[in-house]
Design a protein around this motif. Sequence first.
Motif, PDB file in Angstrom:
ATOM      1  N   TYR A   1       0.822  -1.214   0.000  1.00 16.95           N
ATOM      2  CA  TYR A   1       0.000   0.000   0.000  1.00 16.95           C
ATOM      3  C   TYR A   1       0.853   1.259   0.000  1.00 16.95           C
ATOM      4  O   TYR A   1       0.603   2.197  -0.750  1.00 16.95           O
ATOM      5  CB  TYR A   1      -0.911  -0.028   1.234  1.00 16.95           C
ATOM      6  N   ASN A   2       1.879   1.283   0.809  1.00 17.16           N
ATOM      7  CA  ASN A   2       2.727   2.470   0.950  1.00 17.16           C
ATOM      8  C   ASN A   2       3.819   2.450  -0.112  1.00 17.16           C
ATOM      9  O   ASN A   2       4.973   2.130   0.153  1.00 17.16           O
ATOM     10  CB  ASN A   2       3.331   2.525   2.350  1.00 17.16           C
ATOM     11  N   SER A   3       3.441   2.785  -1.336  1.00 20.32           N
ATOM     12  CA  SER A   3       4.367   2.768  -2.473  1.00 20.32           C
ATOM     13  C   SER A   3       4.248   4.070  -3.251  1.00 20.32           C
ATOM     14  O   SER A   3       3.260   4.796  -3.144  1.00 20.32           O
ATOM     15  CB  SER A   3       4.072   1.583  -3.402  1.00 20.32           C
ATOM     16  N   GLN A   4       5.276   4.336  -4.048  1.00 19.91           N
ATOM     17  CA  GLN A   4       5.243   5.485  -4.949  1.00 19.91           C
ATOM     18  C   GLN A   4       4.541   5.053  -6.229  1.00 19.91           C
ATOM     19  O   GLN A   4       4.871   4.020  -6.808  1.00 19.91           O
ATOM     20  CB  GLN A   4       6.669   5.951  -5.261  1.00 19.91           C
TER      21      GLN A   4
ATOM     22  N   ASP B   1       7.866  -0.063  -4.744  1.00 19.97           N
ATOM     23  CA  ASP B   1       7.819  -0.231  -3.297  1.00 19.97           C
ATOM     24  C   ASP B   1       9.161   0.085  -2.651  1.00 19.97           C
ATOM     25  O   ASP B   1      10.139   0.443  -3.336  1.00 19.97           O
ATOM     26  CB  ASP B   1       7.335  -1.637  -2.921  1.00 19.97           C
ATOM     27  N   SER B   2       9.229  -0.051  -1.337  1.00 20.86           N
ATOM     28  CA  SER B   2      10.437   0.310  -0.590  1.00 20.86           C
ATOM     29  C   SER B   2      11.596  -0.636  -0.859  1.00 20.86           C
ATOM     30  O   SER B   2      12.749  -0.311  -0.561  1.00 20.86           O
ATOM     31  CB  SER B   2      10.131   0.339   0.910  1.00 20.86           C
TER      32      SER B   2
ATOM     33  N   TYR C   1      -6.581   3.948  -3.166  1.00 23.20           N
ATOM     34  CA  TYR C   1      -5.359   4.186  -2.394  1.00 23.20           C
ATOM     35  C   TYR C   1      -5.432   5.412  -1.498  1.00 23.20           C
ATOM     36  O   TYR C   1      -4.524   5.643  -0.695  1.00 23.20           O
ATOM     37  CB  TYR C   1      -4.163   4.319  -3.346  1.00 23.20           C
TER      38      TYR C   1
ATOM     39  N   ASN D   1      -3.411  10.250  -0.043  1.00 29.87           N
ATOM     40  CA  ASN D   1      -1.993  10.271   0.326  1.00 29.87           C
ATOM     41  C   ASN D   1      -1.153   9.268  -0.457  1.00 29.87           C
ATOM     42  O   ASN D   1       0.074   9.354  -0.450  1.00 29.87           O
ATOM     43  CB  ASN D   1      -1.827  10.009   1.822  1.00 29.87           C
ATOM     44  N   HIS D   2      -1.782   8.313  -1.115  1.00 30.57           N
ATOM     45  CA  HIS D   2      -1.043   7.289  -1.853  1.00 30.57           C
ATOM     46  C   HIS D   2      -1.534   7.132  -3.284  1.00 30.57           C
ATOM     47  O   HIS D   2      -1.191   6.169  -3.950  1.00 30.57           O
ATOM     48  CB  HIS D   2      -1.135   5.941  -1.125  1.00 30.57           C
TER      49      HIS D   2
END
Length: 275
Positions: free
Chosen positions: A55-58, A83-84, A118, A121-122
């Motif tokens: 979920y927390n990806s660019q 992703d990270s 998303y 914010n995402h």
Amino acid sequence: GLMDQRRLPWSVLKNYQAKLGPDGYAGQVLQKPYPPGGGRFKDYYFNRREKSSPYNSQRILYIDRAATDKGGCATAMTLMAKDSQGLYWVEHCVQGHWEPIERNQKIIAEAHRCRSRYGPNHQPVIHVEAERGSTGLEAYQGLAKLLLDQGFTVFEDIPSGSKDTRSEPWSAACAAGLVRVVEDATWDVESYVQEHVVFRPMPGKRIGGLVDRVDSSSGAYNLLANTKTIAPMRTYHYGAANKLKHLMILVCKISDLPTAIIELNSLLVVIRDPQ
């Protein structure tokens, strides 16, 4: 096995393979427009599939617009995330032949779909590939205004190099195993993969003429990876073998000059399109 080992033994077929190359052999002998498993993009590149992505990806929603709804190229929208861990996720991709008003409605609907899924914010940053000429600029400005008025972030992407050149980094990432595909029953994954498998760079006719999903995926990847593609430079030599006594002509775009290394004293000639 072979149907007629007398007329076409393996020795003859291997000779054809050497002469025609993988693409030519696949088309002329195997009657397939691409080598087994794919050309620049192999089918197994897209075997790593998941139901969802981190979920927390660019994210980038890359839009490769078609100028018209009549045949030819289609409009393609690819949603890709990084992703990270440095993996790239193809989260969604749609394409179609739509007239300008319907096309803009489809793009806005896809932007809202991403926001709903998303959150603000995402959600992805939207990039639209530039179309040349004043008509293309006006079309982009109209679309950009519609998106900006609804709170989306949108940029015009002006890529360098041909579409084939820009697909090389995307292919390399796929080959390196850095790509994952989200298979969640919301889009046609198999058709997306098939378009990549039959993709054949120029020179040579592009199979089916439709490579829009490859183009939009390449655009999304190159932006996420901050990849700089190298446009082709052509060198022509005339005269003696000794490089100090012959004429050498280097042909490139003005934008490529900063990366060109020229050892000899040279005359710079700039040719501009009067249009």
